[in-house]
Design an enzyme around this catalytic site. Structure first.
Site, PDB file in Angstrom:
ATOM      1  N   SER A 183      -6.935   4.322  -1.381  1.00 29.77           N
ATOM      2  CA  SER A 183      -6.705   2.881  -1.272  1.00 29.77           C
ATOM      3  C   SER A 183      -7.946   2.070  -1.616  1.00 29.77           C
ATOM      4  CB  SER A 183      -6.237   2.528   0.145  1.00 29.77           C
ATOM      5  OG  SER A 183      -4.950   3.040   0.388  1.00 29.77           O
TER       6      SER A 183
ATOM      7  N   ASP B  63       2.120   2.697   3.383  1.00 25.03           N
ATOM      8  CA  ASP B  63       1.300   3.874   3.088  1.00 25.03           C
ATOM      9  C   ASP B  63       1.226   4.829   4.272  1.00 25.03           C
ATOM     10  OD1 ASP B  63      -0.972   5.365   1.684  1.00 25.03           O
ATOM     11  OD2 ASP B  63      -2.038   4.591   3.436  1.00 25.03           O
TER      12      ASP B  63
ATOM     13  N   ASP C   1       0.842  -1.195   0.000  1.00 26.55           N
ATOM     14  CA  ASP C   1       0.000   0.000   0.000  1.00 26.55           C
ATOM     15  C   ASP C   1       0.882   1.253   0.000  1.00 26.55           C
ATOM     16  OD1 ASP C   1      -1.875   2.086   0.634  1.00 26.55           O
ATOM     17  OD2 ASP C   1      -3.201   0.564   1.477  1.00 26.55           O
TER      18      ASP C   1
ATOM     19  N   ASP D 141      -1.327  -0.119  -4.706  1.00 29.84           N
ATOM     20  CA  ASP D 141      -2.597   0.513  -5.074  1.00 29.84           C
ATOM     21  C   ASP D 141      -2.397   1.950  -5.532  1.00 29.84           C
ATOM     22  OD1 ASP D 141      -1.774   1.199  -2.545  1.00 29.84           O
ATOM     23  OD2 ASP D 141      -3.684   0.807  -1.564  1.00 29.84           O
ATOM     24  N   HIS D 142      -1.273   2.566  -5.106  1.00 33.95           N
ATOM     25  CA  HIS D 142      -0.952   3.949  -5.459  1.00 33.95           C
ATOM     26  C   HIS D 142       0.384   4.293  -4.829  1.00 33.95           C
ATOM     27  CE1 HIS D 142      -1.862   4.898  -1.306  1.00 33.95           C
ATOM     28  NE2 HIS D 142      -3.002   4.248  -1.441  1.00 33.95           N
TER      29      HIS D 142
ATOM     30  N   THR E  85      -8.014  -2.069   1.746  1.00 33.91           N
ATOM     31  CA  THR E  85      -7.517  -3.033   0.760  1.00 33.91           C
ATOM     32  C   THR E  85      -8.071  -4.435   0.967  1.00 33.91           C
ATOM     33  OG1 THR E  85      -5.527  -1.721   0.370  1.00 33.91           O
ATOM     34  CG2 THR E  85      -5.438  -4.038  -0.265  1.00 33.91           C
TER      35      THR E  85
END
Length: 432
Positions: free
Chosen positions: A78, A256, A30, A298-299, A131
Site C-alpha cells: 500500500s 484491503d 485499498d 492501490d493494488h 495511504t
C-alpha cells in the site's frame, strides 16, 4: 459582425476546454481489485428483477491501471502504491513518498498547498496509515506511525500544515506519552472531536476528527451507519469554501484488510460502505461541475475469485447472511460458555448449516488461538459461497480506474498508476 462573433467563439472554445477542474476528489479503495467490483455487483443484485443491475462502480468505470512498484517483484504494497498515486513516481515497498535514497518526493497535496488550495484526507484506517500518509508525509518506512503523525503537524508550507481536514481513526498515535499532537493541532487553530455525535461541531477549517484509537470499526461490526459516507460529506462541507479549490483523498482502507483475512462478507460490507461514500462524492460533482472525481485502488488483495472448487457458481446470498467479520465471529465463539453455545452462535452469525465434521473442526479450533478460529470461519464462509482466494497478501493484478465530472475522459483506457497522479497534478498546476 455575426461572422466575427462566431470566429471569436471558436478562438475562445479551446481555452474553455483546457480549463482544469478546480476541485479534485480522489477515492482509493485499498486492495480493491476488479473481482471486488464484480462481486459487489452480484452482492447488490435485486433478485426481484431479471437483470443484474449496474452499481455505481459500473457506471463510472472507464479504464484500468498497473500497480507495480520500483523493484522486480511486480507486487506492490500500500505504501509504494499510494506513493505512486500521490506523487506520480514509483518507489520501493514500504516507502512513504520517498525514493530509494530516502529523498522526499513531492506530493499532489503539497503542491496544492503551495498554490493556495485546501487539502483533506478521510480514511477508515488510522489517518497516519500508509495511504493517507503518502499524501501528507515522507518516511523511509510506513511502520513509523509516530514519526508520520508528527510530520502531519511539523511539516509546514508557508506556516500551514499540508492538510486542512483530517478525518478517521488514530488517537493512539496523536495522543501519546511523549507528545500530545491533538493539543498542538488545537493550538494551530484546528477544531477537534473524537466523537461521532460531535461531528457537527466541526464547522470550518482547519479541522480534525479522530474517532477511534487506531482504525474505525469494521463496517460489519460497527454501530455507526455509513461511516465513510458520513466523513466524506463532512470533509466536502468543510472544504467547499476554499476559494482556490481543494484536493480531497478518501480511502476505503479496510477493503484491503478483509482481503488479507480472506473474509468475503467483510469485503462486501466495506465495498458497500465505499460505494455509499462514492455516491456522496458523485452528488457533490453534480452540484459543483468544476470538480473531478477519480476512483481507483492501490493494488488487489487476496486474489479473490467469484467461483471456486471447480463449481460454476458464486452464492452472494450466503455472504449477505453473515452479520459479523471473521475476527468478530472468532472472538465471540472463543468466549462462548460451551460448545453448544458456540455452535448456536455460529448459526446465528452466519446462517450456515455445518456438517458434523465441520462442527467438530470448529469446536477443535475453539481450543486453539483466535487466529486459527478466524481462518476456519472465513474458510467455511468462502466454501459455502464458492469464493476463491489465492493468497493472504497482495497480487499484481491491474485495478479499475473510475472517473466522473470535469475531464473524466482523461482517464479512459489503460494507464499506469503514476499517470493518474500526473494528470491530477497537472490539473492542480493549471488552476493556480
Amino acid at each position: 459582425m455575426r461572422r466575427h462573433l462566431l470566429s471569436l467563439s471558436l478562438l475562445l472554445a479551446p481555452a474553455v476546454a483546457l480549463a482544469a477542474p478546480k476541485n479534485i476528489i480522489y477515492m482509493i479503495g485499498d486492495g480493491m481489485g476488479p473481482a471486488y467490483l464484480a462481486g459487489y455487483r452480484y452482492f447488490s443484485d435485486d433478485k426481484a428483477t431479471a437483470e443484474v443491475e449496474n452499481t455505481i462502480f459500473d457506471e463510472l468505470w472507464l479504464g484500468m491501471a498497473s500497480t507495480y512498484p520500483d523493484d522486480d517483484t511486480y507486487v506492490t504494497d500500500s505504501a509504494a502504491g499510494a506513493t505512486a498515486l500521490a506523487t506520480g513516481f514509483k518507489s520501493y515497498n514500504g516507502a512513504i513518498s520517498v525514493n530509494r535514497q530516502h529523498i522526499p518526493i513531492g506530493t499532489m497535496m503539497q503542491l496544492a498547498k503551495k498554490l493556495g488550495k485546501a487539502n483533506g484526507i478521510v480514511a477508515s484506517s488510522q489517518v497516519n496509515h500508509a495511504t493517507p500518509a503518502s499524501f501528507l508525509a515522507h518516511n523511509k518506512s510506513r511502520r513509523n506511525y509516530n514519526e508520520i503523525a508528527d510530520m502531519y503537524l511539523d511539516y509546514r508550507i508557508e506556516g500551514k500544515t499540508v492538510a486542512d481536514v483530517i478525518l478517521g481513526g488514530g488517537t493512539d498515535y496523536f495522543i501519546r506519552d511523549d507528545r500530545n499532537l491533538v493539543n498542538e493541532f488545537k493550538q494551530l487553530g484546528f477544531q477537534y472531536t473524537d466523537s461521532w455525535q460531535q461531528l457537527d461541531t466541526l464547522t470550518k477549517t482547519p479541522a480534525m476528527a479522530l474517532l477511534a484509537e487506531t482504525a474505525l470499526p469494521a463496517v460489519l461490526n460497527s454501530v455507526q451507519d455509513k461511516q465513510l459516507a458520513t466523513l466524506t460529506e463532512k470533509a466536502l462541507q468543510l472544504l467547499t469554501p476554499a476559494k482556490k479549490g481543494f484536493v480531497l483523498m478518501v480511502e476505503g482502507s479496510q477493503i484491503d484488510w478483509c482481503g488479507h483475512d480472506n473474509d468475503i462478507a467483510c469485503a462486501m460490507a466495506e465495498m458497500d460502505d465505499f460505494a455509499k461514500a462514492i455516491a456522496v462524492a458523485k452528488a457533490y460533482v453534480d452540484k459543483h461541475p468544476d470538480t473531478i472525481l477519480v476512483i481507483t485502488a492501490d493494488h488487489e488483495t487476496g486474489g479473490m475469485s467469484l467461483g471456486a472448487a471447480g463449481e460454476y457458481q458464486w452464492l452472494p446470498d450466503v455472504v449477505r447472511k453473515v452479520t459479523a467479520t471473521g475476527r468478530s465471529i472468532a472472538e465471540q465463539l472463543k468466549k462462548a460458555d460451551s460448545d453448544n453455545a458456540a455452535l448456536t452462535l455460529w448459526a446465528k452469525l452466519t446462517s450456515i448449516s455445518l456438517t458434523a465434521e465441520e462442527q467438530q473442526a470448529l469446536l477443535a479450533a475453539r481450543t486453539q488461538d483466535e487466529t486459527m478460529l478466524r481462518k476456519l470461519s472465513n474458510q467455511l464462509v468462502a466454501k459455502y459461497s464458492y469464493t476463491g482466494w489465492t493468497t493472504g497478501g497482495h497480487t499484481a493484478a491491474d485495478v479499475a480506474v473510475l472517473a466522473y465530472g470535469k475531464d473524466a475522459k482523461d482517464f479512459v483506457g489503460f494507464q499506469d498508476n503514476t499517470q493518474i497522479a500526473k494528470k491530477l497534478m497537472q490539473y492542480i498546476q493549471q488552476t493556480k
